[in-house]
Design a protein around this motif. Structure first.
Motif, short mmCIF file in Angstrom:
data_model
loop_
_atom_site.label_atom_id
_atom_site.label_comp_id
_atom_site.label_asym_id
_atom_site.label_seq_id
_atom_site.Cartn_x
_atom_site.Cartn_y
_atom_site.Cartn_z
N THR A 187 14.48 0.26 -1.17
CA THR A 187 14.58 -0.26 -2.53
C THR A 187 14.42 -1.78 -2.55
O THR A 187 14.67 -2.46 -1.55
CB THR A 187 15.95 0.07 -3.18
N ARG A 207 12.27 -1.24 -7.78
CA ARG A 207 11.35 -0.29 -7.17
C ARG A 207 12.08 0.45 -6.05
O ARG A 207 12.93 -0.10 -5.37
CB ARG A 207 10.14 -1.01 -6.59
N VAL A 225 11.04 3.64 -2.94
CA VAL A 225 10.06 4.53 -2.32
C VAL A 225 10.71 5.30 -1.18
O VAL A 225 11.78 4.92 -0.70
CB VAL A 225 8.82 3.78 -1.79
N THR A 226 10.04 6.36 -0.76
CA THR A 226 10.47 7.09 0.42
C THR A 226 9.48 6.81 1.55
O THR A 226 8.31 6.55 1.30
CB THR A 226 10.52 8.61 0.16
N THR A 256 6.27 8.22 -0.43
CA THR A 256 5.72 7.56 -1.61
C THR A 256 5.39 6.10 -1.36
O THR A 256 4.88 5.42 -2.24
CB THR A 256 6.69 7.68 -2.80
N HIS A 257 5.69 5.61 -0.18
CA HIS A 257 5.34 4.23 0.19
C HIS A 257 3.82 4.09 0.16
O HIS A 257 3.11 4.92 0.75
CB HIS A 257 5.88 3.90 1.58
N PRO A 258 3.27 3.06 -0.50
CA PRO A 258 1.81 2.92 -0.60
C PRO A 258 1.09 2.67 0.73
O PRO A 258 -0.09 2.98 0.86
CB PRO A 258 1.61 1.75 -1.56
N PHE A 266 5.93 -2.93 -1.51
CA PHE A 266 5.66 -1.86 -2.48
C PHE A 266 6.03 -2.31 -3.88
O PHE A 266 6.70 -3.27 -4.08
CB PHE A 266 6.37 -0.55 -2.13
#
Length: 141
Positions: free
Chosen positions: A42, A56, A58-59, A69-71, A141
């Motif tokens: 986070t 934001r 992500v996993t 979900t991390h880009p 991210f």
């Protein structure tokens, strides 16, 4: 005839019951040979994780090649592996980065499991400029 039909039904029931018991008794096979590495990352505004306003999240799953979900999951996992899971080494600000001295704190967190060990990491940057200089790929991210 009635005894033969009953015998067949009883035999089928015993066989099927034995199969069901055998299937339950076998241990589950592991899905991966890698130690578990599953994280929730986070970024939020605030002095610490407890009071930060999360902007934001992500996993990141690094059990194999890098997913979630991390880009840039693969690159983030590679950076974590290079640092041996040391988040402090990743969030270290670049010495040549010029930022103002304003206090506008940004807090990053990593919670979950890294190579089988529980992780609860938190780091607060003084402001967004300082975060840009030290967030690394993991918090990009």
């Amino acid at each position: 005839m009635r005894y033969i039909t009953g015998g067949i039904a009883l035999g089928a029931a015993l066989v099927l019951g034995g199969l069901a018991t055998t299937a339950q008794a076998q241990p589950a096979t592991p899905k991966s040979l890698y130690a578990p590495s599953e994280l929730v990352l986070t970024v939020g505004y605030g002095d610490n994780a407890a009071t930060a306003s999360i902007q934001r999240a992500v996993t990141l799953s690094c059990s194999s090649s890098g997913t979630g979900t991390h880009p840039a999951a693969r690159a983030a996992c590679a950076q974590l592996r290079t640092a041996n899971g040391d988040f402090d080494a990743i969030t270290k600000s670049a010495a040549d980065r010029m930022c103002t001295k304003e206090w506008n704190p940004v807090t990053v967190t990593a919670n979950g499991v890294w190579q089988g060990r529980r992780v609860a990491y938190e780091h607060t940057f003084a402001n967004p400029c300082a975060m840009e200089g030290g967030k690394g790929l993991v918090f990009e991210f």
